[in-house]
Motif scaffolding. Structure first.
Motif, short mmCIF file in Angstrom:
data_model
loop_
_atom_site.label_atom_id
_atom_site.label_comp_id
_atom_site.label_asym_id
_atom_site.label_seq_id
_atom_site.Cartn_x
_atom_site.Cartn_y
_atom_site.Cartn_z
N ILE A 75 0.96 -1.26 0.02
CA ILE A 75 -0.05 0.16 0.09
C ILE A 75 0.87 1.36 0.04
O ILE A 75 0.53 2.25 -0.81
N ARG A 76 1.91 1.23 0.66
CA ARG A 76 2.76 2.45 0.67
C ARG A 76 3.42 2.73 -0.66
O ARG A 76 3.67 3.68 -0.76
N GLN A 77 3.89 1.62 -1.28
CA GLN A 77 4.54 1.84 -2.62
C GLN A 77 3.30 2.25 -3.39
O GLN A 77 3.61 2.88 -4.43
N LEU A 78 2.16 1.83 -3.44
CA LEU A 78 0.96 2.33 -4.25
C LEU A 78 0.54 3.84 -3.97
O LEU A 78 0.47 4.53 -4.80
N ILE A 79 0.70 4.20 -2.60
CA ILE A 79 -0.25 5.44 -2.53
C ILE A 79 0.83 6.42 -1.59
O ILE A 79 0.48 7.58 -1.24
N GLY A 80 2.10 6.17 -1.31
CA GLY A 80 2.79 7.06 -0.77
C GLY A 80 3.58 6.26 0.51
O GLY A 80 3.06 5.57 1.37
N ARG A 81 4.88 6.58 0.67
CA ARG A 81 5.70 5.99 1.56
C ARG A 81 5.27 6.52 3.02
O ARG A 81 5.56 5.78 4.00
N ASP A 82 4.71 7.56 3.26
CA ASP A 82 4.34 8.08 4.56
C ASP A 82 2.97 7.55 5.01
O ASP A 82 2.65 7.94 5.87
N TRP A 83 2.40 6.84 4.25
CA TRP A 83 0.94 6.26 4.48
C TRP A 83 0.83 5.43 6.07
O TRP A 83 1.93 4.79 6.17
N GLN A 84 -0.07 5.95 6.58
CA GLN A 84 -0.10 5.00 7.94
C GLN A 84 -1.51 4.49 8.07
O GLN A 84 -2.57 5.08 7.73
#
Length: 341
Positions: free
Chosen positions: A151-160
């Motif tokens: 998911i982080r690779q898809l929508i952003g590495r800062d996603w939590q």
């Protein structure tokens, strides 16, 4: 009927094992796997052997977060054509829906359900143990770790995620869990799941490439033709999803899969199986897991397995395991047979 998983699930195993002071080759042989599987990511290998390897590695290294150490640097490319396909979708919702659809290509013993609620999304994971009951803690944490990384690779590495929940108890050291999942990790919960904001599903992927997505779909269509094995994996997964409803029948499973009951019966017969025996085997796997590895009440376990009354579950459990569920749990808690976690 052994469930299979793509050998790419062992990506990073050698590095983590070596760093943990383990003999990688010996660990693989002891689990019944050839060291050559590490060089063949597309090879399908038995799920129960992978579970045995991860469990033994965690125990012998003293690292309760062994599988998470493997997951922390995973890439979408490690998923092969499925990773390529979900990487180039327009939204996270599209990517997750395709991941669920093509899960058989990655793991024949894993069920993934995306449940959209009012303002949250619950990505629920359930793993079957394999031919014999094996503790699933390491496999569960590896799978959820890989999904969060994806998911982080898809929508952003800062996603939590808002929360990450596990059925099993907390380890002594939570540092790796917080590194991989963020601060909100909870244990002894009802499900293994990732909880995120519903708005996350609509996040646009600015790097989506429709042409590459079509190419990846062609690769999958070539690599995974419809056959008896994939249909049987779909039947197993659907049984797992429908059991808690108390309405798991061959008719309901057929309706869910969009085929007639006769098709399922014919394919099960080819494998010398029946629908009732397959459902019973899955109930046994889940019952062992819920009784040995969680603190769920036995009434709740009965409901999750689709029994209409606790007394029905009690009679069934006694007939399958030769003792009561209460006695099984007591033995597990005192370190008896089947109680290893």
């Amino acid at each position: 009927m052994a469930s299979l998983v793509r050998a790419a699930c062992l990506t990073n195993y050698e590095a983590v094992a070596t760093a943990s002071g383990l003999n990688c080759t010996r660990m693989l042989f002891d689990a019944g796997l050839s060291p050559g599987v590490l060089d063949e990511p597309d090879l399908m290998i038995p799920v129960d052997k992978v579970g045995r390897l991860l469990q033994a590695s965690a125990m012998q290294s003293g690292n309760e977060s062994f599988a998470l150490c493997m997951a922390r640097s995973r890439l979408l490319s490690n998923m092969g054509p499925v990773g390529l396909l979900i990487r180039d979708q327009e939204t996270l919702r599209d990517s997750l829906n395709l991941l669920v659809r093509h899960l058989t290509f990655l793991n024949g013993a894993m069920t993934l359900e995306v449940d959209e609620q009012a303002d949250t999304v619950l990505i629920r994971e359930l793993l079957l143990a394999g031919r014999a009951h094996e503790p699933t803690r390491q496999r569960v944490e590896l799978a959820l770790g890989v999904i969060v990384r994806a998911i982080r690779q898809l929508i952003g590495r800062d996603w939590q995620p808002r929360r990450v929940c596990f059925e099993h108890a907390a380890p002594k050291d939570l540092s790796m869990h917080h590194l991989v999942f963020g601060p909100r990790v909870e244990f002894n919960q009802e499900f293994n799941c990732i909880i995120c904001a519903k708005s996350d599903l609509d996040t646009r992927n600015e790097f989506a490439d429709p042409a590459m997505a079509r190419y990846a779909q062609k690769l999958l269509d070539t690599a995974t033709p419809a056959n008896d094995e994939t249909v049987l994996d779909d039947v197993r997964r659907t049984i797992v999803l429908l059991l808690p409803s108390g309405r798991c029948s061959i008719e309901k499973v057929s309706e869910h899969l969009g085929v007639v009951p006769r098709t399922i019966q014919r394919r099960l017969t080819k494998k010398e199986q029946s629908f009732s025996s397959l459902m019973n085997d899955i109930r046994k796997e889940l019952a062992a897991r819920y009784v040995f590895e969680t603190n769920r009440s036995l009434t709740e376990v009965a409901e999750l397995l689709g029994f209409t009354a606790p007394s029905s579950f009690s009679r069934w459990y006694l007939s399958q395991f030769g003792c009561s569920a209460k006695d099984s749990r007591a033995k597990a808690q005192t370190g008896g047979v089947g109680g290893a976690a």
